[in-house]
Design a protein around this motif. Structure first.
Motif, PDB file in Angstrom:
ATOM      1  N   LEU A 212      51.529 -47.405 -54.970  1.00  0.00           N
ATOM      2  CA  LEU A 212      52.544 -47.815 -56.121  1.00  0.00           C
ATOM      3  C   LEU A 212      52.179 -48.046 -57.527  1.00  0.00           C
ATOM      4  O   LEU A 212      52.479 -47.820 -58.368  1.00  0.00           O
ATOM      5  N   ALA A 213      51.041 -49.205 -57.122  1.00  0.00           N
ATOM      6  CA  ALA A 213      50.366 -49.754 -58.665  1.00  0.00           C
ATOM      7  C   ALA A 213      49.732 -48.793 -59.275  1.00  0.00           C
ATOM      8  O   ALA A 213      49.722 -48.615 -60.516  1.00  0.00           O
TER       9      ALA A 213
ATOM     10  N   LEU B 232      59.856 -37.759 -62.828  1.00  0.00           N
ATOM     11  CA  LEU B 232      59.261 -36.858 -61.918  1.00  0.00           C
ATOM     12  C   LEU B 232      58.312 -37.846 -60.654  1.00  0.00           C
ATOM     13  O   LEU B 232      58.415 -37.515 -59.657  1.00  0.00           O
ATOM     14  N   ILE B 233      57.614 -38.761 -61.052  1.00  0.00           N
ATOM     15  CA  ILE B 233      56.985 -39.843 -60.065  1.00  0.00           C
ATOM     16  C   ILE B 233      57.978 -40.544 -59.379  1.00  0.00           C
ATOM     17  O   ILE B 233      57.955 -40.652 -58.148  1.00  0.00           O
ATOM     18  N   ALA B 234      59.154 -40.881 -60.037  1.00  0.00           N
ATOM     19  CA  ALA B 234      60.104 -41.614 -59.374  1.00  0.00           C
ATOM     20  C   ALA B 234      60.863 -40.715 -58.277  1.00  0.00           C
ATOM     21  O   ALA B 234      61.068 -41.292 -57.098  1.00  0.00           O
ATOM     22  N   ALA B 235      60.965 -39.618 -58.547  1.00  0.00           N
ATOM     23  CA  ALA B 235      61.554 -38.584 -57.650  1.00  0.00           C
ATOM     24  C   ALA B 235      60.796 -38.171 -56.488  1.00  0.00           C
ATOM     25  O   ALA B 235      61.087 -38.256 -55.446  1.00  0.00           O
TER      26      ALA B 235
ATOM     27  N   ARG C 277      61.577 -48.906 -55.192  1.00  0.00           N
ATOM     28  CA  ARG C 277      60.297 -48.642 -55.317  1.00  0.00           C
ATOM     29  C   ARG C 277      60.318 -47.285 -56.303  1.00  0.00           C
ATOM     30  O   ARG C 277      59.520 -47.347 -57.149  1.00  0.00           O
ATOM     31  N   ALA C 278      61.207 -46.545 -56.206  1.00  0.00           N
ATOM     32  CA  ALA C 278      61.284 -45.205 -57.135  1.00  0.00           C
ATOM     33  C   ALA C 278      61.461 -45.838 -58.634  1.00  0.00           C
ATOM     34  O   ALA C 278      61.049 -44.985 -59.542  1.00  0.00           O
ATOM     35  N   MET C 279      62.276 -46.587 -58.643  1.00  0.00           N
ATOM     36  CA  MET C 279      62.508 -47.096 -60.175  1.00  0.00           C
ATOM     37  C   MET C 279      61.570 -47.793 -60.933  1.00  0.00           C
ATOM     38  O   MET C 279      61.319 -48.002 -62.139  1.00  0.00           O
TER      39      MET C 279
ATOM     40  N   LEU D 210      70.931 -38.344 -58.929  1.00  0.00           N
ATOM     41  CA  LEU D 210      69.631 -39.055 -59.341  1.00  0.00           C
ATOM     42  C   LEU D 210      68.868 -37.822 -59.760  1.00  0.00           C
ATOM     43  O   LEU D 210      68.080 -37.675 -60.829  1.00  0.00           O
ATOM     44  N   LEU D 211      68.836 -36.847 -59.188  1.00  0.00           N
ATOM     45  CA  LEU D 211      67.736 -35.671 -59.337  1.00  0.00           C
ATOM     46  C   LEU D 211      68.206 -34.736 -60.617  1.00  0.00           C
ATOM     47  O   LEU D 211      67.634 -34.277 -61.463  1.00  0.00           O
ATOM     48  N   LEU D 212      69.618 -34.735 -60.870  1.00  0.00           N
ATOM     49  CA  LEU D 212      70.113 -34.068 -61.805  1.00  0.00           C
ATOM     50  C   LEU D 212      69.904 -34.790 -63.212  1.00  0.00           C
ATOM     51  O   LEU D 212      69.651 -34.667 -64.139  1.00  0.00           O
ATOM     52  N   ALA D 213      70.054 -36.318 -63.009  1.00  0.00           N
ATOM     53  CA  ALA D 213      69.731 -37.076 -64.126  1.00  0.00           C
ATOM     54  C   ALA D 213      68.140 -37.073 -64.535  1.00  0.00           C
ATOM     55  O   ALA D 213      67.890 -36.911 -65.519  1.00  0.00           O
TER      56      ALA D 213
END
Length: 289
Positions: free
Chosen positions: A67-68, A91-94, A105-107, A211-214
């Motif tokens: 993650l880091a 894209l990384i968050a997705a 973690r995704a945020m 979330l995916l749409l955003a």
């Protein structure tokens, strides 16, 4: 441009299914409007943030070290261009979210780079104090290349009543033409991609779909403050294509749906659109090629 293209090819080879459909999806992406536009924008660093983002997406796992590393690559992209926050950071968050890393973690690859971008903008020098010195320093390193003042103005702050030389670009004929022609074409293409993506995830929750749409639409938010309409519209289209690849890789049900959804009419439609339309490149002066 070559860096981004090579990174994209390597990513697609690594992530797409080794099937005829996977090959077709790879060809659709590599010949698509946004990729052609990205390659045509020579002299810009969009390909570099794409390469950094794809590198982050390919980092396995979502434990603290992984993650880091993802966050570090995303922050490096912010140092190249603050638009990284609204484009490939999502894209990384997705990827983290679809791989089971959880929403918090995704945020992080979005929140931390956003804080960095805010700090950089808040501490940017004022143009009236730094412009002369910055032009001299840049010209000294640029050797035979002319220094474009607008590129320096984009990383500076302006005092009350002052502004950059490109402040009137929203009223000029090229931008108005792009808004009436390029924007409808790009939004229509994006709508088709969103329909394709929606058909892949009927099994997912409304939160996942939102979330995916955003994430797919986030690059369009840059158009509120930037006049490079084809550039950021192209990044939104590329983001949507890459989200399809993430779904096909991390979601088994979506991968199964892809065989049912990406049929010959869809494939022919995208290929025809790529042949008939083009997003204008930023290099309108032949001397810059």
């Amino acid at each position: 441009s070559a860096i981004g293209l090579l990174a994209l090819v390597a990513y697609l080879v690594r992530r797409l299914p080794q099937t005829q459909l996977g090959l077709m999806l790879g060809l659709l992406i590599l010949t698509s409007l946004p990729v052609v536009n990205l390659i045509g924008n020579t002299g810009y660093f969009d390909s570099l943030w794409l390469a950094l983002a794809l590198g982050a997406v390919c980092v396995p796992g979502h434990r603290p070290v992984a993650l880091a590393l993802k966050i570090g690559l995303c922050c490096s992209g912010v140092l190249v261009h603050e638009a990284m926050v609204l484009t490939f950071a999502g894209l990384i968050a997705a990827q983290i979210y679809l791989a089971g890393g959880g929403l918090i973690r995704a945020m992080l690859p979005v929140g931390i780079p956003a804080a960095l971008a805010t700090l950089l903008m808040a501490t940017a020098p004022f143009a009236d104090a730094a412009m002369v010195d910055l032009i001299a320093a840049t010209a000294q390193r640029a050797t035979d290349w002319d220094v474009r003042i607008v590129t320096l103005e984009a990383v500076m702050r302006f005092r009350e009543g002052d502004g950059p030389s490109f402040a009137d670009r929203w009223t000029l004929a090229p931008y108005l033409f792009e808004r009436k022609t390029v924007l409808p074409i790009g939004l229509g293409y994006l709508a088709a991609l969103l329909m394709l993506g929606r058909a892949l995830i009927p099994h997912r929750s409304m939160l996942d779909k939102a979330l995916l749409l955003a994430i797919a639409l986030a690059p369009l938010a840059i158009l509120a403050v930037a006049f490079d309409l084809p550039r950021f519209l192209g990044l939104a289209l590329l983001q949507a294509w890459l989200l399809v690849t993430l779904l096909s890789h991390h979601d088994k049900e979506a991968a199964a749906q892809l065989h049912c959804v990406l049929t010959l009419p869809w494939i022919e439609g995208f290929f025809c659109a790529d042949l008939l339309f083009a997003l204008a490149t930023l290099n309108t002066v032949p001397a810059v090629y």
